[in-house]
Write a protein that holds these residues in place. Structure first.
Motif, short mmCIF file in Angstrom:
data_model
loop_
_atom_site.label_atom_id
_atom_site.label_comp_id
_atom_site.label_asym_id
_atom_site.label_seq_id
_atom_site.Cartn_x
_atom_site.Cartn_y
_atom_site.Cartn_z
N VAL A 44 93.89 -58.60 54.22
CA VAL A 44 93.70 -60.04 54.35
C VAL A 44 93.52 -60.62 52.96
CG1 VAL A 44 92.24 -61.87 55.30
CG2 VAL A 44 92.65 -59.78 56.63
N ILE A 45 94.36 -61.56 52.59
CA ILE A 45 94.28 -62.22 51.30
C ILE A 45 94.13 -63.72 51.52
CG2 ILE A 45 95.68 -60.43 50.20
CD1 ILE A 45 98.00 -62.49 50.12
N SER A 46 93.70 -64.43 50.47
CA SER A 46 93.54 -65.87 50.54
C SER A 46 94.36 -66.50 49.42
CB SER A 46 92.07 -66.26 50.38
OG SER A 46 91.90 -67.65 50.44
N GLU A 47 95.23 -67.42 49.79
CA GLU A 47 96.06 -68.13 48.82
C GLU A 47 95.93 -69.62 49.07
OE1 GLU A 47 99.91 -66.37 49.53
OE2 GLU A 47 99.64 -65.00 47.82
N ALA A 48 95.41 -70.31 48.08
CA ALA A 48 95.20 -71.76 48.19
C ALA A 48 94.35 -72.11 49.41
CB ALA A 48 96.53 -72.49 48.24
N GLY A 49 93.39 -71.23 49.72
CA GLY A 49 92.49 -71.47 50.83
C GLY A 49 92.99 -71.05 52.19
N ASP A 50 94.25 -70.61 52.27
CA ASP A 50 94.81 -70.13 53.53
C ASP A 50 94.82 -68.61 53.55
OD1 ASP A 50 95.33 -72.71 54.50
OD2 ASP A 50 97.27 -72.77 53.47
N ARG A 51 94.35 -68.03 54.63
CA ARG A 51 94.31 -66.57 54.74
C ARG A 51 95.56 -66.05 55.45
NH1 ARG A 51 87.99 -65.42 56.47
NH2 ARG A 51 87.04 -66.63 54.75
N TRP A 178 84.01 -62.93 48.84
CA TRP A 178 84.82 -61.84 48.30
C TRP A 178 86.26 -62.29 48.03
CZ3 TRP A 178 83.98 -57.53 45.86
CH2 TRP A 178 85.05 -56.64 45.66
N LEU A 179 86.78 -63.14 48.87
CA LEU A 179 88.16 -63.60 48.71
C LEU A 179 88.30 -64.70 47.65
CD1 LEU A 179 89.33 -63.70 52.44
CD2 LEU A 179 89.98 -62.02 50.69
N GLY A 180 87.20 -65.13 47.07
CA GLY A 180 87.26 -66.13 46.01
C GLY A 180 87.31 -67.56 46.51
N GLU A 181 87.08 -67.75 47.79
CA GLU A 181 87.14 -69.10 48.35
C GLU A 181 85.90 -69.92 48.03
OE1 GLU A 181 89.82 -67.71 52.22
OE2 GLU A 181 87.68 -68.11 52.43
N GLU A 182 84.83 -69.25 47.62
CA GLU A 182 83.58 -69.94 47.29
C GLU A 182 83.23 -69.80 45.82
OE1 GLU A 182 80.62 -68.37 49.91
OE2 GLU A 182 81.40 -69.43 51.66
N GLY A 183 84.23 -69.59 44.99
CA GLY A 183 83.98 -69.49 43.56
C GLY A 183 83.47 -68.13 43.15
#
Length: 213
Positions: A44-51, A178-183
């Motif tokens: 599971v990755i996050s790109e521009a806030g979309d997983r 962990w995915l960097g969505e929260e800085g």
């Protein structure tokens, strides 16, 4: 460490837990009792806030490998040194992923020629995934391949008798971090879970091929 694991996904729960498209989860998060290095794993990755759920080779490929077998097979990355190792440091900062799992197998060394296998799975049904890092590798001929490694940490005191290290677990409330969505702040997640988080079943290993039919 982690060298063999299993995934028994419940599609509806996976979509809700990881907030990913159902069609991706259904196609990629497939049931498997024995996931081994170099096999494709669902991440599971996050790109521009979309997983998204993306299949990747389990075995991280640094930029300088000229072939997929151009160096050591990097299936794990130590949490204590991941930010410093040339192979991992860029991915640690910018390309972290979650690796859905149902549990993993670990072999306890009992002597020079004796080992005992254990199955470890979450003790509660609250979810959790392995912490991973990933990157896209490009070969000399232009071939591209996405690859990943599982981050490991020191074992909690209740499991040190089995192995000194464990796969790092990210719990659902920390997925976004962990995915960097929260800085920033993912480094604070690199520690073993509380004692008792893993339920241990001794003498349960991956199914033998002659047990599959």
């Amino acid at each position: 460490m982690c060298g063999r694991f299993a995934l028994h996904p419940t599609l509806t729960e996976a979509v809700r837990e990881f907030r990913v498209p159902r069609r991706e989860a259904e196609a990629i998060l497939v049931d498997n009792d024995d996931i081994r290095p170099t096999m494709p794993v669902g991440t599971v990755i996050s790109e521009a806030g979309d997983r998204h759920v993306v299949p990747m080779r389990w075995g991280f490929l640094p930029d300088w490998y000229e072939r997929v077998d151009g160096g050591p097979l990097l299936i794990n990355a130590r949490s204590e040194t991941i930010a410093e190792k040339p192979a991992f440091r860029a991915a640690c900062r910018a390309r972290r992923c979650l690796i859905p799992m149902s549990g993993f197998y670990e072999w306890q060394v009992l002597g020079p020629r004796a080992k005992r296998v254990h199955w470890l799975e979450p003790a509660e049904a609250s979810g959790g995934a392995f912490a991973g890092i990933w990157q896209q590798w490009t070969g000399p001929d232009g071939t591209t391949l996405q690859s990943c490694a599982i981050v490991t940490c020191a074992a909690s005191d209740d499991l040190k008798h089995i192995h000194a290290r464990l796969p790092l677990v990210i719990e659902p409330e920390s997925y976004a971090k962990w995915l960097g969505e929260e800085g920033h702040g993912a480094a604070r997640l690199m520690h073993p879970p509380n004692q008792g988080w893993w339920r241990v079943e001794p003498d349960r290993g991956p199914p033998r091929k002659d047990q599959l039919f």
